[in-house]
Write an enzyme that holds these catalytic residues in place. Structure first.
Site, PDB file in Angstrom:
ATOM      1  N   THR A  12       0.944  -1.650  -0.228  1.00 52.31           N
ATOM      2  CA  THR A  12       0.256   0.458   0.306  1.00 52.31           C
ATOM      3  C   THR A  12       1.099   1.249   0.078  1.00 52.31           C
ATOM      4  O   THR A  12       0.832   2.116  -0.350  1.00 52.31           O
ATOM      5  CB  THR A  12      -0.679  -0.484   1.463  1.00 52.31           C
ATOM      6  OG1 THR A  12      -2.161  -0.966   0.698  1.00 52.31           O
ATOM      7  CG2 THR A  12      -2.087   1.280   1.630  1.00 52.31           C
ATOM      8  N   SER A  54       1.987  -7.355  -0.964  1.00 56.75           N
ATOM      9  CA  SER A  54       2.901  -8.402  -0.399  1.00 56.75           C
ATOM     10  C   SER A  54       1.734  -9.869  -0.580  1.00 56.75           C
ATOM     11  O   SER A  54       3.017 -10.977   0.527  1.00 56.75           O
ATOM     12  CB  SER A  54       2.950  -7.768   1.032  1.00 56.75           C
ATOM     13  OG  SER A  54       1.839  -7.884   2.055  1.00 56.75           O
ATOM     14  N   THR A  87       1.357  -4.311   3.806  1.00 62.40           N
ATOM     15  CA  THR A  87       1.358  -4.092   5.372  1.00 62.40           C
ATOM     16  C   THR A  87       0.693  -6.476   5.946  1.00 62.40           C
ATOM     17  O   THR A  87       1.287  -6.808   7.109  1.00 62.40           O
ATOM     18  CB  THR A  87       0.649  -3.559   6.725  1.00 62.40           C
ATOM     19  OG1 THR A  87      -0.413  -3.768   6.117  1.00 62.40           O
ATOM     20  CG2 THR A  87       1.237  -2.203   6.475  1.00 62.40           C
ATOM     21  N   ASP A  88       0.408  -6.800   4.870  1.00 59.35           N
ATOM     22  CA  ASP A  88       0.074  -7.682   5.559  1.00 59.35           C
ATOM     23  C   ASP A  88       1.166  -8.825   5.540  1.00 59.35           C
ATOM     24  O   ASP A  88       0.729  -9.944   6.125  1.00 59.35           O
ATOM     25  CB  ASP A  88      -0.262  -8.572   3.661  1.00 59.35           C
ATOM     26  CG  ASP A  88      -2.220  -7.867   3.902  1.00 59.35           C
ATOM     27  OD1 ASP A  88      -2.526  -7.038   4.516  1.00 59.35           O
ATOM     28  OD2 ASP A  88      -3.059  -7.990   2.488  1.00 59.35           O
TER      29      ASP A  88
HETATM   30  N1  ASP Z   1      -3.177  -5.256   1.466  1.00 53.55           N
HETATM   31  C1  ASP Z   1      -2.117  -4.512   1.388  1.00 53.55           C
HETATM   32  C2  ASP Z   1      -0.298  -5.774   0.549  1.00 53.55           C
HETATM   33  O1  ASP Z   1      -0.359  -6.340   2.245  1.00 53.55           O
HETATM   34  C3  ASP Z   1      -1.840  -3.893   2.573  1.00 53.55           C
HETATM   35  C4  ASP Z   1      -0.539  -2.904   2.683  1.00 53.55           C
HETATM   36  O2  ASP Z   1       0.114  -2.972   2.298  1.00 53.55           O
HETATM   37  O3  ASP Z   1      -0.965  -2.350   4.127  1.00 53.55           O
HETATM   38  O4  ASP Z   1       0.180  -4.807  -0.119  1.00 53.55           O
END
Ligand code: ASP
Length: 321
Positions: A12, A54, A87-88
């Protein structure tokens, strides 16, 4: 002058929101520039390694990232390295790097919960905080660090706890080891020990399953006949399983496939307390490895690495305890 390498991998933090449809997705290049960050005496080199959400990151990308970081460390020109990541699965990549790198310079991973053009986007701020940490000598030799929302966490303890809140990254039981202030950083705890393992490839298959009340044996028995190399189960409470799955676990152990249990509880460790069928003590007597406080996704990373590094069952048991 501090020299910092920033490696982008996607997530993200590298995405933009379409204001009409509300869709969040990656563009062609990373939208955050480090050029106008309020940093003095810092020279930043940026490398875009991947541009992946991710959930698309696998152990192969983690290994590739580790190789790039190892190469950058060996050049001896950087004072610290920052990785941006979705973050995932950020905690898995952070722990993978933590277990496979042996770095004296700070290695920091960060991400964002809000995309680059959303109101209150945390991306640029987290990137700035991470660069500050990467520049700080006191952040070296602490293992891989996760910096988000003004907090500094260890890769081993940190986990994503909220689907959308910017304070999502927490270290249950232990808390962060430091904080990022306006003008400095401060470390208030240090990890007691650090592990580092040498691996050269990703060749093994390790599966993670979660236990639940009334769980069916079908999935377990299907897996116990698959070509797997290791098995992690998020067990109940202090490390207990429904008795129905015991024959499948026995079959795995008979095939010399290591079975590691962690707890599906958010806090605490698994222990060989309960001696009833399927209880932790019974599982241990069968040859199940009890892991000391890791969550399921991290125990899976660790088991994968120990298998890749060809450790014996006894060594693995010791390294998990
Ligand atoms: N779905 C996103 C990812 O992990 C969430 C994020 O980056 O916060 O790529």
């Amino acid at each position: 002058m501090k020299n910092i390498l920033v490696i982008h991998t996607g997530g993200t933090i590298s995405m933009q929101e379409d204001s009409t449809s509300g869709e969040v997705k990656p563009g062609k290049t990373h939208p955050l520039s480090t050029e106008h960050l309020p940093l003095e005496n810092v020279s930043i080199k940026v490398k875009q390694l991947f541009h992946l959400p991710s959930p698309h990151i696998t152990l192969k990308e983690m290994l590739q990232l580790r190789i790039v970081i190892e190469h950058a460390i060996s050049e001896e020109i950087f004072d610290g390295i920052v990785v941006t990541h979705g973050t995932d699965t950020l905690e898995e990549t952070a722990y993978f790097l933590d277990l496979t790198l042996n770095s004296q310079i700070p290695i920091v991973i960060t991400g964002a919960m809000r995309s680059s053009n959303e109101i209150g986007s945390d991306g640029l701020y987290n990137l700035l905080s991470s660069i500050k940490v990467a520049c700080a000598p006191e952040a070296s030799s602490l293992g891989v660090l996760v910096v988000m929302n003004d907090e500094i966490h260890t890769a081993k303890n940190v986990t994503k706890t909220h689907t959308s809140n910017i304070a999502t990254f927490q270290s249950p039981q232990y808390g962060p080891i430091g904080i990022v202030n306006k003008r400095s950083i401060s470390i208030h705890h240090k990890p007691l020990n650090q592990e580092s393992y040498k691996i050269i490839g990703i060749t093994k298959k390790v599966i993670l399953l979660k236990a639940y009340a009334g769980m069916d044996v079908d999935l377990f028995s299907a897996i116990s006949s698959l070509p797997v190399d290791g098995f992690v189960i998020e067990a109940l409470g202090q490390g207990n399983l429904p008795p129905i799955v015991i024959p499948s676990i026995e079959a795995l152990i008979k095939r010399k496939i290591p079975v590691v249990i962690v707890s599906r509880c958010f806090n605490g460790i698994v222990q060989d307390v309960y001696a009833y069928e399927g209880g932790g003590r019974h599982l241990k007597s069968m040859g199940v490895i009890l892991s000391n406080g890791l969550n399921g996704q991290k125990a899976r990373i660790k088991l994968q690495i120990l298998l890749e590094a060809n450790y014996t069952f006894e060594q693995m048991e010791r390294m998990f305890s």
